[in-house]
Write a protein that holds these residues in place. Structure first.
Motif, PDB file in Angstrom:
ATOM      1  N   MET A  82       0.855  -1.200   0.000  1.00  0.00           N
ATOM      2  CA  MET A  82       0.000   0.000   0.000  1.00  0.00           C
ATOM      3  C   MET A  82       0.882   1.238   0.000  1.00  0.00           C
ATOM      4  O   MET A  82       1.954   1.264   0.588  1.00  0.00           O
ATOM      5  CB  MET A  82      -0.914  -0.009   1.239  1.00  0.00           C
ATOM      6  CG  MET A  82      -1.983   1.056   1.187  1.00  0.00           C
ATOM      7  SD  MET A  82      -3.324   0.787   2.408  1.00  0.00           S
ATOM      8  CE  MET A  82      -2.471   0.819   3.965  1.00  0.00           C
ATOM      9  N   ASN A  83       0.412   2.258  -0.649  1.00  0.00           N
ATOM     10  CA  ASN A  83       1.030   3.582  -0.651  1.00  0.00           C
ATOM     11  C   ASN A  83       1.300   4.047   0.781  1.00  0.00           C
ATOM     12  O   ASN A  83       0.425   4.011   1.639  1.00  0.00           O
ATOM     13  CB  ASN A  83       0.024   4.511  -1.342  1.00  0.00           C
ATOM     14  CG  ASN A  83       0.530   5.910  -1.496  1.00  0.00           C
ATOM     15  OD1 ASN A  83       1.016   6.500  -0.534  1.00  0.00           O
ATOM     16  ND2 ASN A  83       0.424   6.436  -2.698  1.00  0.00           N
ATOM     17  N   ILE A  84       2.538   4.493   1.023  1.00  0.00           N
ATOM     18  CA  ILE A  84       2.915   4.842   2.399  1.00  0.00           C
ATOM     19  C   ILE A  84       2.138   6.059   2.906  1.00  0.00           C
ATOM     20  O   ILE A  84       1.894   6.199   4.108  1.00  0.00           O
ATOM     21  CB  ILE A  84       4.450   5.056   2.504  1.00  0.00           C
ATOM     22  CG1 ILE A  84       4.909   4.832   3.947  1.00  0.00           C
ATOM     23  CG2 ILE A  84       4.852   6.429   1.993  1.00  0.00           C
ATOM     24  CD1 ILE A  84       6.405   4.588   4.085  1.00  0.00           C
ATOM     25  N   TRP A  85       1.689   6.942   1.999  1.00  0.00           N
ATOM     26  CA  TRP A  85       0.928   8.126   2.431  1.00  0.00           C
ATOM     27  C   TRP A  85      -0.451   7.722   2.931  1.00  0.00           C
ATOM     28  O   TRP A  85      -0.984   8.331   3.864  1.00  0.00           O
ATOM     29  CB  TRP A  85       0.863   9.172   1.302  1.00  0.00           C
ATOM     30  CG  TRP A  85       2.235   9.491   0.821  1.00  0.00           C
ATOM     31  CD1 TRP A  85       2.810   9.073  -0.342  1.00  0.00           C
ATOM     32  CD2 TRP A  85       3.254  10.211   1.536  1.00  0.00           C
ATOM     33  NE1 TRP A  85       4.118   9.499  -0.403  1.00  0.00           N
ATOM     34  CE2 TRP A  85       4.413  10.202   0.735  1.00  0.00           C
ATOM     35  CE3 TRP A  85       3.286  10.857   2.767  1.00  0.00           C
ATOM     36  CZ2 TRP A  85       5.599  10.818   1.142  1.00  0.00           C
ATOM     37  CZ3 TRP A  85       4.463  11.470   3.168  1.00  0.00           C
ATOM     38  CH2 TRP A  85       5.604  11.453   2.363  1.00  0.00           C
ATOM     39  N   ILE A  86      -1.001   6.689   2.305  1.00  0.00           N
ATOM     40  CA  ILE A  86      -2.300   6.153   2.780  1.00  0.00           C
ATOM     41  C   ILE A  86      -2.092   5.430   4.114  1.00  0.00           C
ATOM     42  O   ILE A  86      -2.918   5.545   5.032  1.00  0.00           O
ATOM     43  CB  ILE A  86      -2.904   5.188   1.724  1.00  0.00           C
ATOM     44  CG1 ILE A  86      -3.039   5.873   0.358  1.00  0.00           C
ATOM     45  CG2 ILE A  86      -4.244   4.654   2.199  1.00  0.00           C
ATOM     46  CD1 ILE A  86      -4.068   6.965   0.308  1.00  0.00           C
ATOM     47  N   GLU A  87      -0.986   4.704   4.221  1.00  0.00           N
ATOM     48  CA  GLU A  87      -0.666   4.055   5.505  1.00  0.00           C
ATOM     49  C   GLU A  87      -0.584   5.083   6.619  1.00  0.00           C
ATOM     50  O   GLU A  87      -1.146   4.881   7.706  1.00  0.00           O
ATOM     51  CB  GLU A  87       0.699   3.358   5.413  1.00  0.00           C
ATOM     52  CG  GLU A  87       0.677   1.975   4.823  1.00  0.00           C
ATOM     53  CD  GLU A  87       2.052   1.316   4.949  1.00  0.00           C
ATOM     54  OE1 GLU A  87       2.417   0.612   3.995  1.00  0.00           O
ATOM     55  OE2 GLU A  87       2.741   1.504   5.975  1.00  0.00           O
TER      56      GLU A  87
END
Lengths: 137, 137
Positions: free
Chosen positions: B1-6
């Motif tokens: 998953m995209n780290i910004w969403i994480e």
């Protein structure tokens, strides 16, 4: 003479017509300037976004902040759907006119994540830490 | 998953490795992110500038702010010639990682005009007013 140089050399309290200043804004290749929103009383920096000529004009005219959404390529009247509006208290251009500081009164969270500010990822020596939680969470 | 969403979905206090976050920064077409410098104690917004990967890394490593000069196309160690350095107190990335807020301790004026902040052009209804004078002027 370039109006930015005129303003740079002006004494404190000197004025220039707003229309002439806006006419001289060095919009970038996409027709935009950067906008920083800051809560007017606490000084908290809330978010960074973009404005084109229409967004800046509308914001100054209506006193409610309107950005240009680069992802949606449309005017973005902040809070229009979420209710998290930004009432403009004061606006200032920087020395070369490619950035505007908006002192606002933020209603609800500024960030789409529900956090008060978009700047919630604190950089430490080895890690990045999420330092705020969404409001009402 | 995209780290910004994480990070968006992370609880307050959760961390991710700094290297992985920096690896995921969405640099613009010129390899830059925007940087806002804010005086750490007064909350005054001082300036807006740009950073590339090298400027950000050096700033975090040395604790003295280094930007990327778009006009000179070179690293710009703020205050290297003028002495008006910015000591980094804290840095925060925003929700989508394309802007960094630098809380700094500014030595002398931040602006090349000699004013404390670059945002000295106050927008009124019909005019723009220069609201600060250069220091020692």
């Amino acid at each position: 003479m370039n109006i930015w140089i005129e303003l740079e050399n002006a004494e404190r309290g000197e004025c220039r017509p707003l229309a002439a200043v806006i006419e001289s804004i060095p919009w970038n290749a996409d027709g935009l300037i950067t906008a920083i929103a800051q809560q007017y009383d606490s000084g908290e920096v809330l978010m960074l976004a973009w404005m084109n000529h229409a967004a800046l004009s509308e914001t100054l005219h209506r006193g409610q902040v309107c950005y240009w959404s680069r992802s949606r390529q449309t005017l973005w009247r902040k809070g229009e759907s979420s209710g998290n509006r930004q009432r403009l208290v004061e606006a200032r251009l920087d020395c070369d006119g490619d950035a505007v500081l908006l002192k606002v009164d933020q209603q609800g969270p500024a960030c789409h994540t529900g956090r008060p500010s978009c700047f919630y990822n604190a950089i430490h020596r080895e890690t990045v830490e999420v330092i705020t939680a969404p409001l009402n969470h």
